[in-house]
Design an enzyme around this catalytic site. Structure first.
Site, short mmCIF file in Angstrom:
data_model
loop_
_atom_site.label_atom_id
_atom_site.label_comp_id
_atom_site.label_asym_id
_atom_site.label_seq_id
_atom_site.Cartn_x
_atom_site.Cartn_y
_atom_site.Cartn_z
N GLY A 15 0.83 -1.21 0.00
CA GLY A 15 0.00 0.00 0.00
C GLY A 15 0.85 1.25 0.00
O GLY A 15 0.56 2.24 0.68
N ALA A 16 1.94 1.21 -0.78
CA ALA A 16 2.98 2.24 -0.70
C ALA A 16 2.83 3.36 -1.72
O ALA A 16 3.74 4.16 -1.90
CB ALA A 16 4.36 1.60 -0.82
N ASP A 65 -2.35 -7.57 -5.66
CA ASP A 65 -3.48 -7.55 -4.74
C ASP A 65 -3.05 -8.44 -3.58
O ASP A 65 -2.92 -9.66 -3.74
CB ASP A 65 -4.73 -8.10 -5.44
CG ASP A 65 -5.92 -8.26 -4.51
OD1 ASP A 65 -5.76 -8.11 -3.28
OD2 ASP A 65 -7.02 -8.55 -5.01
N SER A 144 -4.27 0.07 14.41
CA SER A 144 -4.94 1.38 14.47
C SER A 144 -5.51 1.57 15.87
O SER A 144 -5.83 0.59 16.56
CB SER A 144 -6.08 1.45 13.45
OG SER A 144 -6.89 2.59 13.65
N TYR A 156 -13.31 -2.75 10.15
CA TYR A 156 -11.96 -2.19 10.26
C TYR A 156 -11.40 -2.39 11.67
O TYR A 156 -10.24 -2.82 11.85
CB TYR A 156 -12.02 -0.71 9.91
CG TYR A 156 -10.70 0.01 9.85
CD1 TYR A 156 -9.87 -0.12 8.74
CD2 TYR A 156 -10.30 0.86 10.87
CE1 TYR A 156 -8.66 0.57 8.66
CE2 TYR A 156 -9.10 1.55 10.80
CZ TYR A 156 -8.29 1.40 9.70
OH TYR A 156 -7.09 2.08 9.63
N ALA A 159 -10.45 -6.03 12.15
CA ALA A 159 -9.23 -6.37 11.41
C ALA A 159 -8.00 -5.81 12.09
O ALA A 159 -6.97 -6.50 12.23
CB ALA A 159 -9.33 -5.85 9.97
N LYS A 160 -8.08 -4.57 12.55
CA LYS A 160 -6.92 -3.94 13.18
C LYS A 160 -6.60 -4.56 14.54
O LYS A 160 -5.44 -4.64 14.94
CB LYS A 160 -7.14 -2.44 13.31
CG LYS A 160 -7.14 -1.70 11.97
CD LYS A 160 -5.88 -1.97 11.16
CE LYS A 160 -5.71 -1.03 9.99
NZ LYS A 160 -4.51 -1.35 9.18
#
Length: 255
Positions: A15-16, A65, A144, A156, A159-160
């Site tokens: 994701g850079a 992906d 996060s 989210y 997942a985090k």
């Protein structure tokens, strides 16, 4: 094993193309790493690569992906062939599909789980053999502050939070091979993703940031560079005794 120097080491950042991922790729390149800039398309990563090479660094844009096992393996094979054996991995790729529970679709749930959790698993599994062979490795996954719970982010947040357990287990399994695993949990960071959150709640982004800053002890929101600096330390030689940790980078303590 012949000890590598940072200038010969290869780092992979997922994701850079933008935001925290791009800032991290730039920082690691400045630290002397050759950096594989992984995103959905090569085109997406070219701006980050150009910035690194313009500053005299080595970088390669790689399409993958991260939720697709075949694409991940192909990407990691290419990185090893063209840049060298990767011994640093930053699992940063992420997406948002925010909604309240009763409005959240199965696709909203699955997409977030696949990118964050399955993606981190697939990338780490593909890269770890190079770390084990080298007797040295650094894995940093992006959690996060939402891992503690956040309205409208059931997928989210889950997942985090999962990435924190993922990190602690990696630290236990891989430590004896010279590999550390840590997680960074950002608070409010000004990125395209938080701008999307502002839009979702119907606020102008500047007002959204100002409102957030009033609740942060340092009285400002974070930047991608704040996170990149922390990751830079965690992947450094000097962080070899820091493993299995979740570091909140949020401008103050969280409840």
């Amino acid at each position: 094993m012949t000890e590598q120097t940072s200038t010969s080491r290869v780092a992979v950042v997922t994701g850079a193309a933008r935001g925290i991922g791009a800032a991290t790729a730039l920082r690691l390149a400045a630290d002397g790493f050759a950096v594989a800039v992984v995103d959905l398309t090569e085109e997406a990563g070219r701006e980050t690569v150009a910035a690194i090479t313009a500053a005299g660094g080595r970088a390669l844009a790689v399409a993958a992906d991260v939720s697709d096992a075949e694409q991940v393996q192909t990407a990691v094979d290419r990185i090893a062939d063209e840049l060298g054996a990767p011994v640093v991995l930053v699992n940063n790729a992420g997406v948002l599909r925010d909604n309240l529970l009763f409005k959240m679709s199965e696709s909203d749930w699955d997409t977030v789980m696949n990118v964050h959790l399955r993606g981190a698993f697939l990338m780490t599994r593909a890269v770890q053999k190079y770390m084990v062979d080298a007797g040295y490795g650094r894995i940093v996954s992006l959690s996060s502050s939402s891992a503690q719970g956040n309205r409208g982010q059931l997928n989210y947040s889950t997942a985090k939070a999962g990435l924190q357990g993922f990190t602690k287990t990696l630290a236990i399994e891989l430590g004896k091979f010279g590999v550390t695993a840590n997680a960074v949990a950002p608070g409010f960071i000004a990125t395209d993703m938080t701008a999307a959150t502002a839009a979702r709640v119907g606020m102008e982004f500047e007002a959204f940031k100002q409102a957030a800053a009033t609740a942060i002890p340092v009285q400002r929101v974070g930047t991608p560079e704040d996170i990149a600096h922390t990751i830079s330390f965690l992947v450094s030689e000097g962080a070899g005794f820091v493993s299995g940790q979740v570091i909140y980078v949020a401008g103050g303590p969280l409840d």
